[in-house]
Design an enzyme around this catalytic site. Structure first.
Site, PDB file in Angstrom:
ATOM      1  N   GLU A  47       0.859  -1.194   0.000  1.00  0.00           N
ATOM      2  CA  GLU A  47       0.000   0.000   0.000  1.00  0.00           C
ATOM      3  C   GLU A  47       0.898   1.248   0.000  1.00  0.00           C
ATOM      4  O   GLU A  47       1.989   1.225   0.590  1.00  0.00           O
ATOM      5  CB  GLU A  47      -0.828  -0.029   1.301  1.00  0.00           C
ATOM      6  N   ASN A 110      -6.993   6.346  -1.409  1.00  0.00           N
ATOM      7  CA  ASN A 110      -5.903   5.402  -1.159  1.00  0.00           C
ATOM      8  C   ASN A 110      -6.178   4.230  -2.110  1.00  0.00           C
ATOM      9  O   ASN A 110      -7.106   3.454  -1.884  1.00  0.00           O
ATOM     10  CB  ASN A 110      -5.950   4.964   0.305  1.00  0.00           C
ATOM     11  N   LYS A 127      -9.533   2.135  -1.543  1.00  0.00           N
ATOM     12  CA  LYS A 127      -9.671   1.541  -0.204  1.00  0.00           C
ATOM     13  C   LYS A 127     -11.003   1.903   0.443  1.00  0.00           C
ATOM     14  O   LYS A 127     -11.355   3.085   0.548  1.00  0.00           O
ATOM     15  CB  LYS A 127      -8.502   2.007   0.670  1.00  0.00           C
ATOM     16  N   GLU A 146      -5.707   8.648   8.074  1.00  0.00           N
ATOM     17  CA  GLU A 146      -6.287   8.214   6.786  1.00  0.00           C
ATOM     18  C   GLU A 146      -7.692   8.784   6.580  1.00  0.00           C
ATOM     19  O   GLU A 146      -8.092   9.085   5.466  1.00  0.00           O
ATOM     20  CB  GLU A 146      -6.313   6.683   6.696  1.00  0.00           C
ATOM     21  N   CYS A 171      -4.716  -2.942   3.084  1.00  0.00           N
ATOM     22  CA  CYS A 171      -4.375  -2.873   4.506  1.00  0.00           C
ATOM     23  C   CYS A 171      -5.524  -3.161   5.463  1.00  0.00           C
ATOM     24  O   CYS A 171      -5.877  -4.302   5.665  1.00  0.00           O
ATOM     25  CB  CYS A 171      -3.726  -1.524   4.813  1.00  0.00           C
ATOM     26  N   ASN A 196       0.484  -1.176   5.271  1.00  0.00           N
ATOM     27  CA  ASN A 196       1.438  -0.460   6.137  1.00  0.00           C
ATOM     28  C   ASN A 196       0.842  -0.557   7.528  1.00  0.00           C
ATOM     29  O   ASN A 196      -0.158   0.110   7.829  1.00  0.00           O
ATOM     30  CB  ASN A 196       1.494   1.041   5.820  1.00  0.00           C
TER      31      ASN A 196
END
Ligand code: CDT
Length: 319
Positions: A47, A110, A127, A146, A171, A196
């Site tokens: 990612e 993302n 994401k 995020e 993730c 991550n």
């Protein structure tokens, strides 16, 4: 005709803030060459694989935030990876921060892309499960913003690719049963997941010692319960003072681990994945058509979390 995919883990060690896209792409290319030398057809990268994991910092300056995002893919900096993919015949999955334009507005995602063996982008994923928080929380050792920097994606699609049915996630998605099941219901045979994951989880530091265990637990369960391959790839090691887990691995539909990275640096590992092995699970124990009972699962989509009834309890009363 057997359907094998030689899939490689393209784990990255840390990327510091001063590292340029060009330097990182050179590392990705080196991993792709290594993977090709041992017969890979597909390599999976982490990612946000082009920059340091910037959601650890609270930023307000729009230009500073945008400096971590890609406006186009491929770009001048990432083109060498696409050209190498074309030359070697190695497809790839790559996570990156995407700056999209929607009705004249800037939208940040993302994202990950799937690139085929000719070097052509064949799918994009944005994401869905964005962890962390939106505002600055100075009590944390580092931020996980995020929810501030990205808009959530809305779909888990699958793509016919590499002789099978391929899905993508990123993730935090790997911790949610829904991620795998929505793709399982579309016949997914291989789910690719970059991540991550800082070792330290500020709201629940008692989880820190379990972070590698939870990583594997969630992906093994997803693989087994949907009869599919799962390929999880870390950006690992100490990045700007924050330590992140490694543990990149390839998991068979049996739930068994068949390959794993050992370091927290740039590392390649490979497994010969038999896509037909999925059927052994998808046609027996997890034959959805035979055994699922959707009429008992309505709450999965009706509720987001606990919903309290008039009597203050969250459980539904039987008729
Ligand atoms: N990148 C990412 O989604 N990381 C989260 C960290 C834990 S939540 C603060 C993860 O689920 O691994």
């Amino acid at each position: 005709m057997p359907r094998y995919v030689n899939v490689a883990l393209g784990q990255l060690g840390p990327i510091q803030r001063q590292h340029s896209r060009t330097q990182v792409v050179a590392r990705l290319c080196a991993l792709m060459r290594e993977a090709h030398a041992v017969g890979a057809q597909l390599i999976v990268y982490p990612e946000l694989a082009l920059t340091t994991f910037f959601p650890r910092w609270y930023m307000q300056d729009e230009d500073e935030i945008d400096s971590f995002f890609e406006r186009e893919m491929p770009s001048a900096a990432t083109l060498p990876l696409f050209e190498l993919a074309h030359k070697l015949g190695v497809g790839f999955y790559l996570g990156y921060a995407e700056l999209a334009q929607e009705q004249g507005n800037k939208v940040r995602y993302n994202s990950s892309i799937l690139v085929d063996r000719s070097g052509t982008i064949i799918a994009k994923y944005r994401k869905v499960h964005l962890p962390g928080h939106r505002e600055h929380e100075p009590w944390r050792r580092f931020q996980h913003l995020e929810k501030r920097y990205f808009t959530p994606g809305r779909r888990f699609d699958v793509t016919p690719a590499f002789g099978g049915v391929v899905g993508m996630a990123l993730c935090n998605d790997r911790r949610w049963a829904e991620t795998y099941r929505v793709m399982g219901l579309q016949g997914v045979e291989m789910v690719l997941i970059g991540y991550n994951t800082p070792v330290h989880n500020a709201p629940a530091p008692q989880h820190d010692d379990l972070s590698l265990f939870h990583n594997q637990l969630a992906m093994q369960a997803g693989a087994y319960q949907n009869g599919c391959w799962v390929v999880g790839v870390a950006k690992a090691g100490v990045e700007e003072g924050v330590d992140s887990i490694g543990g990149s691995c390839i998991i068979a539909p049996s739930g068994e681990l068949v390959a794993r990275c050992l370091s927290k640096d740039d590392e390649m590992a490979l497994a010969r994945s038999d896509l037909d092995f999925c059927a052994v699970y998808q046609k027996t124990t997890f034959n959805f058509d035979l055994h699922r009972r959707p009429e008992a699962y309505a709450m999965i989509v009706q509720r987001k979390g606990l919903t309290l009834a008039a009597d203050g309890t969250p459980w539904a009363t039987a008729e």
